[in-house]
Design an enzyme around this catalytic site. Structure first.
Site, short mmCIF file in Angstrom:
data_model
loop_
_atom_site.label_atom_id
_atom_site.label_comp_id
_atom_site.label_asym_id
_atom_site.label_seq_id
_atom_site.Cartn_x
_atom_site.Cartn_y
_atom_site.Cartn_z
CB SER A 183 70.29 43.99 121.29
OG SER A 183 71.67 43.93 121.01
CG HIS A 211 67.06 43.06 123.98
ND1 HIS A 211 66.72 44.38 124.17
CD2 HIS A 211 68.40 43.02 124.00
CE1 HIS A 211 67.81 45.11 124.29
NE2 HIS A 211 68.86 44.30 124.19
CE LYS A 242 69.20 44.72 127.52
NZ LYS A 242 70.16 43.63 127.56
C1 LIG Z 1 71.61 43.55 127.91
C2 LIG Z 1 72.07 42.19 127.70
C3 LIG Z 1 72.84 41.54 128.67
C4 LIG Z 1 73.35 42.24 129.90
O1 LIG Z 1 72.37 42.39 130.88
P1 LIG Z 1 72.71 43.22 132.20
O2 LIG Z 1 71.70 42.73 133.16
O3 LIG Z 1 72.57 44.66 131.88
O4 LIG Z 1 74.09 42.86 132.60
C5 LIG Z 1 73.18 40.23 128.45
N1 LIG Z 1 72.80 39.57 127.33
C6 LIG Z 1 72.08 40.18 126.36
C7 LIG Z 1 71.68 39.43 125.14
C8 LIG Z 1 71.70 41.52 126.51
O5 LIG Z 1 70.99 42.11 125.56
#
Ligand SMILES: *Cc1c(COP(=O)(O)O)cnc(C)c1O
Length: 395
Positions: A183, A211, A242
């Site tokens: 990310s 992502h 996301k």
């Molecule tokens: C954003 C993210 C998460 C967390 O996701 P949520 O649904 O907001 O808890 C987990 N793993 C990765 C790789 C992320 O980028």
């Protein structure tokens, strides 16, 4: 404050002194291409609202329909109070969308990792291979397992192979876990090679596609689809917070895997399911993604456009392969000043500094969305140019 609690104030003050205390903005509008903060409109380059679905009227309508029919809360954990039809419907739709046999929906992506790793490799005999840039929720999930955690250098297949060689033959189960898209830099895991190597060593492969969901692959079907690896990745973890524009985590894989997670994973056994509005909104997001590739295509075009324009005027935008657009500034204090000046100029884009990224690579991370118009992005580039010149970062 009572003496045993004094550390709170001391620690917070230390954070403020070291510039590590984060200001959290209050958003007065829905999440979108623009957001309202303290009565003013800002171009939003901070959210993971990749497809602009956070405030899509189709999601809002579906939520209203489902709430009328099913109410709000799930009542208790699913193993005790039962599973509601909307949850089963979403799990079936997500499995189909991702081309997997089955899926289970958890409360968040964070919870989905906690549901996978300690459940599959709980024991001190087990071994976990983890990319050094994996997400915090993967790191915490590994900590909840008693397994030995072996970190390999970020996306370095030679280092991975050396570690696999070193620990091969160790008793217990062996599992590799990697982010699909990293990310902070926007690079993609070398999944085809990872799968091939892990097959050779008999290692379970888990990819966290947070992502990549709604971003990579045909119509946003994710990293497994992007590389055509259907049936070759043991566990796909994902999030609906996301690109889907809602909240919720998902695990996809074989029917047996999902049955096992349903029966044994603690986030499923000891925490209640998502609410009906979350599920309904996610169903609408799947509908939208299955109907048309338009939003996913626009997201990619917007990402390419922003990267091209920012690097054309002299910014270092790194090696991103996805819409994530880092603008690498260098020193933490410069990145923070840059972000503050952007804000004065109507652009909301947060600085990301050590320890989230290595020292000397502090950056502004721009998250584009399909909701941004070309005018929005042109305006953002113009403001980046202005601040960049003021600060002597570009000519
Ligand atoms: C954003 C993210 C998460 C967390 O996701 P949520 O649904 O907001 O808890 C987990 N793993 C990765 C790789 C992320 O980028």
């Amino acid at each position: 404050m009572a003496v045993p609690m004094k550390f709170l104030t001391e620690d917070l003050e230390a954070m403020k002194r070291d510039g590590l205390y984060g200001t959290i903005r209050t958003i007065e509008s829905p999440q979108g291409a623009w957001v309202k903060i303290a009565g003013k409109d800002y171009i939003n380059l901070c959210s993971n609202n990749y497809l602009g679905l956070c405030n899509d009227p189709r999601l809002v309508k579906k939520v209203k329909d489902y709430v009328d029919k099913y109410g709000i809360g799930p009542g208790a954990v699913r193993t005790i109070a039962g599973t509601m039809i909307p949850h089963i419907e979403l799990e079936r739709r997500l499995a189909e969308f991702k081309g997997a046999d089955a899926a289970i929906v958890l409360q968040s992506g964070f919870c989905a990792n906690l549901a996978v790793i300690p459940t599959l490799v709980p024991s001190a005999d087990d071994t976990i291979y983890s990319d050094s840039l994996n997400h915090a929720s993967i790191i915490d999930a590994c900590r909840l397992s008693k397994a030995k955690v072996v970190r390999y250098e970020h996306s370095n297949l030679d280092d991975l192979t050396a570690k696999l060689e070193e620990f091969k033959g160790a008793p217990g189960k062996h599992l590799l876990v990697t982010d699909g898209v990293f990310s902070m830099d926007g690079d993609i895991a070398k999944l085809p090679e990872i799968v091939e190597i892990c097959e050779k060593y008999g290692v379970i492969v888990v990819v966290d596609d947070a992502h990549g969901e709604g971003v990579l692959g045909r119509g946003g079907r994710g990293i497994v689809d992007h590389f055509g690896l259907h049936g070759k990745v043991d566990v796909e973890v994902g999030t609906m917070s996301k690109a889907f524009g809602v909240m919720g985590g998902v695990i996809a894989g074989s029917t047996t895997l999902i049955d096992y997670i349903r029966q044994k994973a603690r986030p499923n056994l000891f925490s209640s399911a998502l609410t009906v509005p979350d599920i309904a909104a996610n169903l609408a997001s799947v509908d939208i993604l299955e109907e048309s590739e338009e939003l996913v295509t626009r997201l990619r075009e917007n990402g390419d456009f922003l990267k091209m324009e920012l690097s054309a005027i002299g910014f270092n935008t790194g090696n991103s392969e996805t819409p994530i657009t880092p603008v690498i500034i260098g020193e933490a204090q410069d990145a923070k000043t840059f972000s503050a000046k952007l804000f004065e100029n109507g652009v909301f884009a947060t600085a990301i500094v050590f320890p989230t990224v290595p020292k000397g690579t502090a950056r502004i991370r721009c998250m584009v969305s399909a909701a941004h118009s070309r005018d929005d992005l042109n305006l953002a580039v113009e403001r980046f140019a202005k601040v960049g010149r003021e600060m002597g970062i570009i000519l």
